[in-house]
Enzyme design. Structure first.
Site, PDB file in Angstrom:
ATOM      1  N   ARG A 174      21.236  33.268 -18.934  1.00 43.79           N
ATOM      2  CA  ARG A 174      22.284  32.475 -19.591  1.00 43.79           C
ATOM      3  C   ARG A 174      21.635  31.289 -20.301  1.00 43.79           C
ATOM      4  O   ARG A 174      20.967  30.477 -19.660  1.00 43.79           O
ATOM      5  CB  ARG A 174      23.303  31.979 -18.555  1.00 43.79           C
ATOM      6  CG  ARG A 174      24.344  31.054 -19.147  1.00 43.79           C
ATOM      7  CD  ARG A 174      25.431  30.629 -18.152  1.00 43.79           C
ATOM      8  NE  ARG A 174      26.310  29.685 -18.815  1.00 43.79           N
ATOM      9  CZ  ARG A 174      26.670  28.503 -18.316  1.00 43.79           C
ATOM     10  NH1 ARG A 174      26.266  28.119 -17.126  1.00 43.79           N
ATOM     11  NH2 ARG A 174      27.447  27.709 -19.006  1.00 43.79           N
ATOM     12  N   HIS A 219      27.353  23.375 -24.633  1.00 47.36           N
ATOM     13  CA  HIS A 219      26.963  22.824 -23.329  1.00 47.36           C
ATOM     14  C   HIS A 219      26.668  21.334 -23.531  1.00 47.36           C
ATOM     15  O   HIS A 219      25.521  20.914 -23.568  1.00 47.36           O
ATOM     16  CB  HIS A 219      25.748  23.590 -22.795  1.00 47.36           C
ATOM     17  CG  HIS A 219      25.521  23.438 -21.313  1.00 47.36           C
ATOM     18  ND1 HIS A 219      25.483  24.498 -20.435  1.00 47.36           N
ATOM     19  CD2 HIS A 219      25.331  22.342 -20.539  1.00 47.36           C
ATOM     20  CE1 HIS A 219      25.266  24.064 -19.204  1.00 47.36           C
ATOM     21  NE2 HIS A 219      25.171  22.748 -19.240  1.00 47.36           N
ATOM     22  N   GLU A 264      31.925  23.606 -18.674  1.00 47.52           N
ATOM     23  CA  GLU A 264      32.451  22.474 -17.920  1.00 47.52           C
ATOM     24  C   GLU A 264      33.224  21.467 -18.764  1.00 47.52           C
ATOM     25  O   GLU A 264      32.818  20.301 -18.887  1.00 47.52           O
ATOM     26  CB  GLU A 264      31.308  21.772 -17.189  1.00 47.52           C
ATOM     27  CG  GLU A 264      30.575  22.695 -16.239  1.00 47.52           C
ATOM     28  CD  GLU A 264      29.568  21.965 -15.338  1.00 47.52           C
ATOM     29  OE1 GLU A 264      29.333  20.770 -15.569  1.00 47.52           O
ATOM     30  OE2 GLU A 264      29.041  22.605 -14.427  1.00 47.52           O
ATOM     31  N   ASN A 406      31.020  27.427 -12.101  1.00 50.55           N
ATOM     32  CA  ASN A 406      29.842  26.637 -11.736  1.00 50.55           C
ATOM     33  C   ASN A 406      30.162  25.911 -10.435  1.00 50.55           C
ATOM     34  O   ASN A 406      31.053  25.068 -10.394  1.00 50.55           O
ATOM     35  CB  ASN A 406      29.521  25.577 -12.802  1.00 50.55           C
ATOM     36  CG  ASN A 406      29.108  26.182 -14.135  1.00 50.55           C
ATOM     37  OD1 ASN A 406      28.974  27.398 -14.267  1.00 50.55           O
ATOM     38  ND2 ASN A 406      28.905  25.335 -15.126  1.00 50.55           N
ATOM     39  N   TYR A 408      28.556  23.679  -7.170  1.00 52.78           N
ATOM     40  CA  TYR A 408      27.415  22.963  -6.598  1.00 52.78           C
ATOM     41  C   TYR A 408      27.680  22.378  -5.220  1.00 52.78           C
ATOM     42  O   TYR A 408      26.790  22.316  -4.391  1.00 52.78           O
ATOM     43  CB  TYR A 408      26.968  21.822  -7.529  1.00 52.78           C
ATOM     44  CG  TYR A 408      26.227  22.322  -8.734  1.00 52.78           C
ATOM     45  CD1 TYR A 408      24.845  22.494  -8.714  1.00 52.78           C
ATOM     46  CD2 TYR A 408      26.906  22.656  -9.905  1.00 52.78           C
ATOM     47  CE1 TYR A 408      24.157  22.972  -9.809  1.00 52.78           C
ATOM     48  CE2 TYR A 408      26.218  23.145 -11.008  1.00 52.78           C
ATOM     49  CZ  TYR A 408      24.847  23.300 -10.959  1.00 52.78           C
ATOM     50  OH  TYR A 408      24.166  23.789 -12.031  1.00 52.78           O
ATOM     51  N   GLU A 476      26.664  29.060 -12.613  1.00 53.17           N
ATOM     52  CA  GLU A 476      25.680  28.051 -12.203  1.00 53.17           C
ATOM     53  C   GLU A 476      25.824  27.780 -10.716  1.00 53.17           C
ATOM     54  O   GLU A 476      26.938  27.714 -10.189  1.00 53.17           O
ATOM     55  CB  GLU A 476      25.877  26.700 -12.917  1.00 53.17           C
ATOM     56  CG  GLU A 476      25.376  26.641 -14.320  1.00 53.17           C
ATOM     57  CD  GLU A 476      25.628  25.276 -14.958  1.00 53.17           C
ATOM     58  OE1 GLU A 476      25.582  24.248 -14.254  1.00 53.17           O
ATOM     59  OE2 GLU A 476      25.892  25.256 -16.170  1.00 53.17           O
ATOM     60  N   TRP A 520      20.982  27.936 -11.223  1.00 55.82           N
ATOM     61  CA  TRP A 520      20.645  26.779 -12.059  1.00 55.82           C
ATOM     62  C   TRP A 520      19.451  26.120 -11.405  1.00 55.82           C
ATOM     63  O   TRP A 520      19.583  25.620 -10.311  1.00 55.82           O
ATOM     64  CB  TRP A 520      21.822  25.796 -12.168  1.00 55.82           C
ATOM     65  CG  TRP A 520      21.442  24.681 -13.083  1.00 55.82           C
ATOM     66  CD1 TRP A 520      20.823  23.505 -12.742  1.00 55.82           C
ATOM     67  CD2 TRP A 520      21.595  24.664 -14.511  1.00 55.82           C
ATOM     68  NE1 TRP A 520      20.582  22.761 -13.862  1.00 55.82           N
ATOM     69  CE2 TRP A 520      21.032  23.444 -14.950  1.00 55.82           C
ATOM     70  CE3 TRP A 520      22.119  25.563 -15.448  1.00 55.82           C
ATOM     71  CZ2 TRP A 520      21.010  23.098 -16.317  1.00 55.82           C
ATOM     72  CZ3 TRP A 520      22.090  25.211 -16.790  1.00 55.82           C
ATOM     73  CH2 TRP A 520      21.547  23.990 -17.204  1.00 55.82           C
TER      74      TRP A 520
HETATM   75  C1  GBH Z   1      26.080  21.185 -14.094  1.00 55.35           C
HETATM   76  O1  GBH Z   1      27.202  20.395 -13.841  1.00 55.35           O
HETATM   77  C2  GBH Z   1      25.747  21.206 -15.574  1.00 55.35           C
HETATM   78  O2  GBH Z   1      26.431  22.240 -16.239  1.00 55.35           O
HETATM   79  C3  GBH Z   1      24.274  21.359 -15.833  1.00 55.35           C
HETATM   80  O3  GBH Z   1      24.002  21.119 -17.180  1.00 55.35           O
HETATM   81  C4  GBH Z   1      23.506  20.426 -14.925  1.00 55.35           C
HETATM   82  O4  GBH Z   1      22.144  20.420 -15.193  1.00 55.35           O
HETATM   83  C5  GBH Z   1      23.787  20.846 -13.510  1.00 55.35           C
HETATM   84  O5  GBH Z   1      25.140  20.704 -13.259  1.00 55.35           O
HETATM   85  C6  GBH Z   1      23.082  20.015 -12.465  1.00 55.35           C
HETATM   86  O6  GBH Z   1      23.589  18.721 -12.450  1.00 55.35           O
HETATM   87  O7  GBH Z   1      26.924  11.440 -10.770  1.00 55.35           O
HETATM   88  O8  GBH Z   1      28.692  11.019  -9.201  1.00 55.35           O
HETATM   89  O9  GBH Z   1      29.193  11.073 -11.538  1.00 55.35           O
HETATM   90  C7  GBH Z   1      27.579  20.344 -12.482  1.00 55.35           C
HETATM   91  C8  GBH Z   1      28.814  19.499 -12.247  1.00 55.35           C
HETATM   92  C9  GBH Z   1      29.681  17.336 -12.397  1.00 55.35           C
HETATM   93  C10 GBH Z   1      27.790  17.676 -11.082  1.00 55.35           C
HETATM   94  C11 GBH Z   1      29.359  15.886 -12.512  1.00 55.35           C
HETATM   95  C12 GBH Z   1      27.467  16.198 -11.162  1.00 55.35           C
HETATM   96  C13 GBH Z   1      28.298  14.017 -11.516  1.00 55.35           C
HETATM   97  C14 GBH Z   1      28.671  13.295 -10.292  1.00 55.35           C
HETATM   98  N1  GBH Z   1      28.465  18.108 -12.269  1.00 55.35           N
HETATM   99  N2  GBH Z   1      28.658  15.429 -11.348  1.00 55.35           N
HETATM  100  S1  GBH Z   1      28.349  11.589 -10.472  1.00 55.35           S
END
Ligand code: GBH
Length: 575
Positions: A174, A219, A264, A406, A408, A476, A520
């Protein structure tokens, strides 16, 4: 507390050790020793040491720790590592622990990247600037003012990336297209032939190697020229995006069959237009966030309809949008306010985009009701701040051919209605809920990433039950590392083992139709406002040398072994 050091640090290991006093320093110290040995053997220069706290200091709104003034719950300090993730236990992983037989024979084994995070070549061969170029160059928004100017230099080193993809044995890759590399001012008035040639080569090479491309059109990297016209807050952006999408379908769609329009939209709208921590850095609480989200949905719907009408008959591909979501549960299970807050939390994150596309064609009822009533209470002149979908435009309902998720992390959710945000004009005030980290969850690397693999299984089941029975691709999922580089990343190996095990259970026990999994990320890369201080790769990229050498992590080797094993054990059933 630890002061971040310059990237070209020449401190000795001992000095580094003293410089970094994170709670996990004993783990990191050991790892760094291991890395020192490796660096001798592999001739890898020592990596820069960055504070495990440095990234979190950037955040204007840190993740709240588990603090609660209602119900009863002991408050424990948040640990950075649990026993589970600091042991060298993953040897058994490949041999015994992941039951690969539950994955369908045609399961998509992938890894993901995004253009701005890896390509570099920011002003090469006619590429126009994007909002992230502007955001980084303005300084102050990104860790140590890192930029994506060079990143992994995948624009010039694509063949190196291809070797990594082949080494992992991926069936799918991807990637995202840099909109402003293809169309420097964002419109089809000017096409950059070198940009077209670059993505043609990437796609052709992948296919020649038997790897299926999945392409994300957007993105986070809006062409700056379009931001200058109002960006995602402007009504016109939806048609401009549709033209861009049409151009990509026409140019690459003979070979690309899996498309993601937007990655996202939640993050782009909330971090980019409410918090201002992501490009374009707009802080306009409670208003622009909904406008940007709305225009992204309109843009997505138009692009899907264009594909459906004009391209699907010939190209027979599939189009969706990638939605990020935490799994969420009430902080206090018996507390009705927390239970209601948890539903709102889910509605305001996943539901915001999933409900219009998969359920009703409109935002979740809880969003409509809350934003309407709070707009009145707060005296907003324009009525509800949540826009309405026009009947004159294609509906977002049904505009996805699969679900792209996605995932996490997870959160425990507490009610915020009685708190300080009650009369605040903001997204969180509207949501009336706050997600906190359970202290039993390990935090590995970046501060927001509490590692909760079984949250993914629960979320997959929830999506099936709440939104759709369409196939789901996990587009992801990953695990980050900060501080000294650990090539022998046993904790990340453990994480992938646990996660794939949970995905397997979702397939075999919950009967969720999971079609694929994209780790990811393929490479350590530019991790947005954390710059290069946070590493998600299956390959380490040595950013301290111009060659940007890719070095496989142990987790990359183990992921490759899982893929090999699954592909050798599960064969299509003969008819
Ligand atoms: C993904 O987002 C992205 O699609 C990707 O590009 C990125 O590299 C990957 O995550 C890893 O971060 O710092 O407290 O404001 C994941 C969803 C939403 C996770 C926003 C981090 C920020 C929290 N992201 N969040 S904060």
């Amino acid at each position: 507390m630890c002061n971040p050091e310059p990237r070209s640090s020449t401190l000795s290991v001992g000095q580094r050790r003293n410089a970094c006093r994170s709670p996990a320093r004993s783990v990191r110290r050991g790892a760094h020793r291991l890395y020192s040995v490796l660096s001798l053997r592999l001739h890898v220069p020592l990596p820069p040491v960055t504070s495990s706290r440095a990234g979190s200091e950037l955040q204007s709104t840190p993740i709240p720790s588990l603090q609660s003034n209602h119900c009863c719950c002991p408050i424990l300090p948040v640990k950075r590592y649990s026993r589970r993730y600091d042991r060298n236990r993953s040897r058994r992983y490949v041999q015994a622990l992941v039951d690969v037989t539950v994955f369908p024979h045609d399961f998509a084994w992938g890894a993901a990247t995004a253009a701005y995070q890896i390509e570099g070549g920011w002003n090469m061969d006619g590429r126009g600037p994007s909002v992230w170029d502007t955001f980084c160059h303005a300084k102050g928004g990104v860790f140590e003012d890192h930029t994506g100017d060079v990143a992994c230099n995948s624009y010039q080193l694509w063949e190196e990336d291809l070797k990594c993809i082949q080494q992992l044995g991926l069936t799918h890759y991807r990637l995202s297209i840099s909109w402003s590399r293809l169309l420097p001012d964002g419109t089809t008035n000017h096409v950059n032939p070198k940009g077209v040639a670059y993505y043609n080569k990437v796609i052709d090479d992948l296919i020649a190697c038997g790897v299926t491309p999945m392409i994300t059109l957007y993105h986070m990297d809006l062409p700056q020229a379009l931001q200058d016209l109002g960006g995602w807050s402007s009504t016109e952006i939806a048609d401009i995006f549709e033209s861009y999408a049409r151009f990509c379908f026409k140019t690459f769609g003979d070979r690309v069959k899996l498309w993601i329009t937007l990655n996202e939209p939640y993050v782009c709208a909330k971090l980019g237009h409410e918090d201002g921590t992501f490009a374009p850095g707009i802080k306009d609480p409670g208003i622009s966030v909904y406008l940007a989200g709305h225009n992204m949905l309109r843009a997505h719907a138009k692009a899907w309809h264009t594909y459906n009408t004009h391209f699907r008959p010939l190209q027979a591909g599939q189009v969706s949008l990638a939605l990020n979501s935490d799994w969420a549960e009430p902080l206090h299970p018996g507390c009705p306010k927390d239970a209601a807050a948890t539903e709102r939390y889910k509605d305001f994150s996943l539901g915001w985009f999933a409900c219009p596309v998969f359920c009703t064609g409109d935002y979740p009822e809880s969003m409509r009701a809350r934003i309407q009533s709070r707009s009145l209470d707060l005296g907003c002149k324009q009525g509800s701040r949540l826009p309405r979908f026009s009947k004159d435009e294609p509906s977002p309902l049904g505009t996805a051919d699969f679900f792209a998720l996605n995932y996490y992390t997870s959160r425990k959710v507490k009610d915020l209605n009685d708190g300080s945000k009650k009369s605040e004009l903001s997204f969180v005030g509207d949501q009336g809920a706050e997600g906190v980290v359970d202290p039993s969850w390990p935090i590995c690397g970046v501060h927001w990433l509490a590692v909760v693999p079984d949250g993914l299984r629960k979320l997959l089941k929830y999506i099936k039950e709440t939104y759709t029975s369409l196939p789901i691709y996990i587009t992801e999922n990953g695990f980050s590392q900060m501080g000294p580089v650990q090539i022998e990343d046993a904790d990340r190996c453990q994480f992938y083992q646990d996660t794939l095990q949970e995905v397997g259970k979702a397939i075999s026990q919950d009967r969720v139709n999971v079609k694929g999994y994209f780790a990811w990320s393929l490479l350590d890369n530019f991790e947005w406002n954390h710059g290069y201080s946070v590493r998600f790769g299956l390959f380490h990229v040595d950013f301290s040398t111009p060659e940007l050498k890719r070095i496989i992590y142990r987790s990359g080797r183990e992921y490759a072994a899982v893929i090999r094993k699954q592909r050798s054990q599960t064969k299509p059933r003969s008819i």
